[in-house]
Design an enzyme around this catalytic site. Structure first.
Site, PDB file in Angstrom:
ATOM      1  N   LYS A 168      32.195  33.810 -11.027  1.00 17.30           N
ATOM      2  CA  LYS A 168      31.544  34.775 -10.128  1.00 17.30           C
ATOM      3  C   LYS A 168      32.572  35.772  -9.612  1.00 17.30           C
ATOM      4  O   LYS A 168      33.400  35.461  -8.758  1.00 17.30           O
ATOM      5  CB  LYS A 168      30.902  34.062  -8.927  1.00 17.30           C
ATOM      6  CG  LYS A 168      30.033  35.053  -8.149  1.00 17.30           C
ATOM      7  CD  LYS A 168      29.866  34.711  -6.708  1.00 17.30           C
ATOM      8  CE  LYS A 168      30.609  35.554  -5.732  1.00 17.30           C
ATOM      9  NZ  LYS A 168      30.504  37.004  -5.848  1.00 17.30           N
ATOM     10  N   GLU A 243      43.274  29.880  -3.158  1.00 18.82           N
ATOM     11  CA  GLU A 243      44.321  30.913  -3.040  1.00 18.82           C
ATOM     12  C   GLU A 243      43.821  31.883  -1.983  1.00 18.82           C
ATOM     13  O   GLU A 243      42.879  32.631  -2.228  1.00 18.82           O
ATOM     14  CB  GLU A 243      44.519  31.628  -4.384  1.00 18.82           C
ATOM     15  CG  GLU A 243      44.938  30.722  -5.534  1.00 18.82           C
ATOM     16  CD  GLU A 243      46.373  30.224  -5.424  1.00 18.82           C
ATOM     17  OE1 GLU A 243      47.142  30.780  -4.614  1.00 18.82           O
ATOM     18  OE2 GLU A 243      46.717  29.273  -6.134  1.00 18.82           O
ATOM     19  N   CYS A 277      47.304  40.443  -2.137  1.00 20.14           N
ATOM     20  CA  CYS A 277      47.612  39.344  -1.221  1.00 20.14           C
ATOM     21  C   CYS A 277      49.121  39.187  -1.043  1.00 20.14           C
ATOM     22  O   CYS A 277      49.576  38.633  -0.046  1.00 20.14           O
ATOM     23  CB  CYS A 277      47.000  38.058  -1.744  1.00 20.14           C
ATOM     24  SG  CYS A 277      47.501  37.723  -3.442  1.00 20.14           S
ATOM     25  N   GLU A 364      45.885  39.268   9.163  1.00 22.71           N
ATOM     26  CA  GLU A 364      45.821  39.965   7.865  1.00 22.71           C
ATOM     27  C   GLU A 364      44.930  41.207   7.978  1.00 22.71           C
ATOM     28  O   GLU A 364      43.761  41.106   8.340  1.00 22.71           O
ATOM     29  CB  GLU A 364      45.264  39.037   6.781  1.00 22.71           C
ATOM     30  CG  GLU A 364      45.356  39.677   5.403  1.00 22.71           C
ATOM     31  CD  GLU A 364      44.722  38.844   4.288  1.00 22.71           C
ATOM     32  OE1 GLU A 364      43.622  38.303   4.488  1.00 22.71           O
ATOM     33  OE2 GLU A 364      45.337  38.756   3.204  1.00 22.71           O
TER      34      GLU A 364
HETATM   35  P1  NAD Z   1      36.211  36.971   0.325  1.00 24.99           P
HETATM   36  O1  NAD Z   1      36.662  35.647   0.813  1.00 24.99           O
HETATM   37  O2  NAD Z   1      35.283  37.765   1.162  1.00 24.99           O
HETATM   38  O3  NAD Z   1      35.481  36.835  -1.088  1.00 24.99           O
HETATM   39  C1  NAD Z   1      36.103  36.234  -2.204  1.00 24.99           C
HETATM   40  C2  NAD Z   1      35.020  35.751  -3.161  1.00 24.99           C
HETATM   41  O4  NAD Z   1      34.307  34.683  -2.533  1.00 24.99           O
HETATM   42  C3  NAD Z   1      33.976  36.805  -3.514  1.00 24.99           C
HETATM   43  O5  NAD Z   1      33.597  36.661  -4.863  1.00 24.99           O
HETATM   44  C4  NAD Z   1      32.818  36.446  -2.596  1.00 24.99           C
HETATM   45  O6  NAD Z   1      31.573  36.873  -3.072  1.00 24.99           O
HETATM   46  C5  NAD Z   1      32.927  34.934  -2.587  1.00 24.99           C
HETATM   47  N1  NAD Z   1      32.296  34.236  -1.444  1.00 24.99           N
HETATM   48  C6  NAD Z   1      32.040  34.725  -0.211  1.00 24.99           C
HETATM   49  N2  NAD Z   1      31.425  33.771   0.538  1.00 24.99           N
HETATM   50  C7  NAD Z   1      31.332  32.667  -0.237  1.00 24.99           C
HETATM   51  C8  NAD Z   1      30.836  31.355  -0.028  1.00 24.99           C
HETATM   52  N3  NAD Z   1      30.290  30.981   1.110  1.00 24.99           N
HETATM   53  N4  NAD Z   1      30.918  30.481  -1.034  1.00 24.99           N
HETATM   54  C9  NAD Z   1      31.491  30.814  -2.215  1.00 24.99           C
HETATM   55  N5  NAD Z   1      31.969  32.053  -2.479  1.00 24.99           N
HETATM   56  C10 NAD Z   1      31.892  32.954  -1.506  1.00 24.99           C
HETATM   57  O7  NAD Z   1      37.523  37.774  -0.008  1.00 24.99           O
HETATM   58  P2  NAD Z   1      37.645  39.291  -0.457  1.00 24.99           P
HETATM   59  O8  NAD Z   1      37.364  40.152   0.733  1.00 24.99           O
HETATM   60  O9  NAD Z   1      36.863  39.476  -1.713  1.00 24.99           O
HETATM   61  O10 NAD Z   1      39.187  39.359  -0.849  1.00 24.99           O
HETATM   62  C11 NAD Z   1      40.214  39.623   0.048  1.00 24.99           C
HETATM   63  C12 NAD Z   1      40.917  38.343   0.450  1.00 24.99           C
HETATM   64  O11 NAD Z   1      41.377  37.658  -0.694  1.00 24.99           O
HETATM   65  C13 NAD Z   1      42.145  38.611   1.310  1.00 24.99           C
HETATM   66  O12 NAD Z   1      42.178  37.691   2.360  1.00 24.99           O
HETATM   67  C14 NAD Z   1      43.293  38.339   0.349  1.00 24.99           C
HETATM   68  O13 NAD Z   1      44.493  37.958   0.945  1.00 24.99           O
HETATM   69  C15 NAD Z   1      42.729  37.253  -0.486  1.00 24.99           C
HETATM   70  N6  NAD Z   1      43.415  37.159  -1.764  1.00 24.99           N
HETATM   71  C16 NAD Z   1      44.233  36.098  -1.981  1.00 24.99           C
HETATM   72  C17 NAD Z   1      44.917  35.987  -3.178  1.00 24.99           C
HETATM   73  C18 NAD Z   1      45.834  34.815  -3.463  1.00 24.99           C
HETATM   74  O14 NAD Z   1      46.203  34.642  -4.618  1.00 24.99           O
HETATM   75  N7  NAD Z   1      46.210  34.035  -2.479  1.00 24.99           N
HETATM   76  C19 NAD Z   1      44.761  36.971  -4.152  1.00 24.99           C
HETATM   77  C20 NAD Z   1      43.925  38.044  -3.882  1.00 24.99           C
HETATM   78  C21 NAD Z   1      43.254  38.131  -2.688  1.00 24.99           C
END
Ligand code: NAD
Length: 459
Positions: A168, A243, A277, A364
């Site tokens: 997804k 992650e 990130c 963040e």
């Molecule tokens: P997010 O947590 O809003 O969404 C990430 C994914 O999770 C999306 O596909 C979203 O649709 C899905 N999601 C949302 N609610 C969910 C639920 N209840 N159950 C399952 N899936 C769900 O994050 P974002 O805004 O898309 O991305 C930004 C964040 O990602 C930042 O905090 C960034 O630091 C982090 N990030 C971390 C890494 C890493 O490797 N540590 C890499 C890239 C981004």
């Protein structure tokens, strides 16, 4: 207009309700996305495909990864174009970071798979054989900042180890995952091995995490979403890799090579509009070189090319942090304004005068906003770097003491005199609230397989 559809059992299918994919460049509608709520059909397809896929040899699956890499590479310009369209990032970033590294992910795991050796532990009277079995149907959930790059980082090792997949992508950036699905169908990847479902996280993402037939969840996203994913998956004893977010420090020591440090720290501050990130959103500079460093940093910033942030909603969040910084006593050294044009644009912003423990400097923001802080000793820099809830990455800029300081930083990855320099064999992941588990090389192999022991008694 692109119509994104779910890929289930080798077929592209839609659901009743769709929603819009909005360009961050000018807020135009660029695609429609299925609002999927149920993953039963995808799970059935993945379960049916599991027997055939998992019984291929490791080398046959390596060949499949190479085929996917070849096809992606043939279409690399189109991958980059779609990624730039969906995220607003400059084409050179989409090509050199996103598209190239997506190809590399498949290529790397194909090559890595061919080097995997079976493990045996001999006893006086018996031999232990370690057998790596696939976990089963796995759920892969990814964010919007590096859409295909981060999704392929999960898909490649999951396929390699014989799992079948429900993937997804973020609902904000579905285009390249959809494109990858098309390429996989074109090259004849067996039906049901890779299923891709689209929709909102709390709906289709949650459905993946809740599904009892999905045995492992690899999630990359925000820390608050990670908590929900963990709370849902843990009682079902699913394998879980998380992650999550970060608030990384770039530490410039008094013996740094300033030319290298300025351009490296600047890149780590603002590449992808600060939406990686691993970006260094806190710049810590030794007081003896502070003036010279800042003068060069602000001068080079004027030449730095960034795109918009990902959405209007996200821009509002980033702007709210700039307002908070002012309330907390911060001084805007550069940027801070919204350019007068359509789209989610925001000037790259540098803030000084804040305590390193302020909310702006510890929460963040995930945008083109950095805070800059002075320190006098290495210990003070280390204490400042470690003072947040996060522990993902960081960088140290120093001719002589880089490694020594790096080892005292509480985070999963620290670069010395470089940033984002990636060897895909090394562990990737965070400590503290930045995540649980590691990806990369053997760590990905470990996550996407179950190691079992067969102990054979000798005659
Ligand atoms: P997010 O947590 O809003 O969404 C990430 C994914 O999770 C999306 O596909 C979203 O649709 C899905 N999601 C949302 N609610 C969910 C639920 N209840 N159950 C399952 N899936 C769900 O994050 P974002 O805004 O898309 O991305 C930004 C964040 O990602 C930042 O905090 C960034 O630091 C982090 N990030 C971390 C890494 C890493 O490797 N540590 C890499 C890239 C981004």
């Amino acid at each position: 207009m692109i119509h994104v559809e779910n890929l289930i059992d080798g077929q592209f299918v839609n659901v009743e309700e769709n929603f819009d994919d909005i360009s961050p460049i000018d807020f135009s509608v660029i695609a429609t996305i299925p609002r999927t709520k149920n993953v039963d059909a995808a799970v059935t397809a993945a379960k049916n495909a599991f027997g055939g896929w998992s019984s291929l040899t490791l080398h046959q699956r390596c060949d499949w990864l190479d085929k996917i890499a070849d096809e992606l590479e043939n279409q690399i310009e189109e991958v980059a174009r779609l990624e730039a369209l969906d995220t607003g990032k400059p084409m050179e970033v989409a090509l050199n970071v996103d598209a190239s590294r997506s190809v590399n992910n498949f290529r790397f795991f194909a090559d890595f798979g061919r080097t995997l050796e079976s493990q045996e532990f001999k006893m006086d009277d018996a031999t232990n054989y370690v057998v790596r079995k696939p976990v089963g149907v796995v759920g892969l959930i990814s964010p919007w900042n590096l859409p295909l790059y981060l999704l392929s980082w999960k898909i490649a090792p999951a396929l390699l180890m014989g799992n079948t997949i429900i993937a997804k992508p973020s609902e904000i950036t579905p285009l390249t995952a959809h494109f990858l699905g098309k390429l996989c169908v074109k090259i004849g990847l067996p039906d049901g091995v890779l299923n891709i479902v689209h929709g909102y996280g709390p709906e289709v993402g949650q459905a993946i995490v809740e599904h009892s037939e999905i045995k492992a969840i690899s999630f990359t996203g925000g820390t608050s979403t990670g908590k929900i994913v963990a709370a849902t998956a843990a009682p079902m004893f699913k394998k879980l890799s998380l992650e999550l977010g970060g608030k990384n420090a770039s530490i410039v020591l008094d013996d740094a090579d300033l030319e290298i440090a300025v351009s490296g720290v600047l890149r780590s501050s603002f590449l992808n509009s600060g939406q990686i990130c691993l970006c260094g959103s806190r710049v810590l500079v030794h007081s003896s070189i502070y003036e010279e460093f800042m003068e060069k940093y602000l001068r080079e910033l004027k030449e730095f090319n960034i795109g918009p942030v990902i959405s209007e909603q996200h821009r509002s969040k980033v702007l709210s942090y700039i307002e908070l910084a002012k309330e907390e006593g911060g001084r805007i050294l550069a940027g801070g304004r919204v350019p007068d044009k359509a789209g989610a644009w925001i000037e790259p912003t540098v803030i000084t005068g804040l305590s390193h423990t302020s909310r702006t400097a510890t929460e963040e923001i995930f945008g083109p906003v950095v805070t800059v802080h002075k320190f006098d000793t290495d210990d003070e820099a280390i204490e400042m770097a470690n003072c947040t809830q996060y522990g993902l990455a960081g960088s140290v800029w120093s001719k002589h003491r880089g490694r020594e300081v790096a080892e005292k930083i509480e985070s999963g990855m620290v670069w010395v005199n470089t940033w984002l320099h990636r060897d895909l064999r090394v562990p990737f992941g965070g400590v503290k609230d930045s995540g649980v588990g590691r990806e990369g090389g053997m760590w990905s192999i470990g996550f996407f397989s179950e190691a079992v022991n067969i102990c054979v008694m000798e005659d």
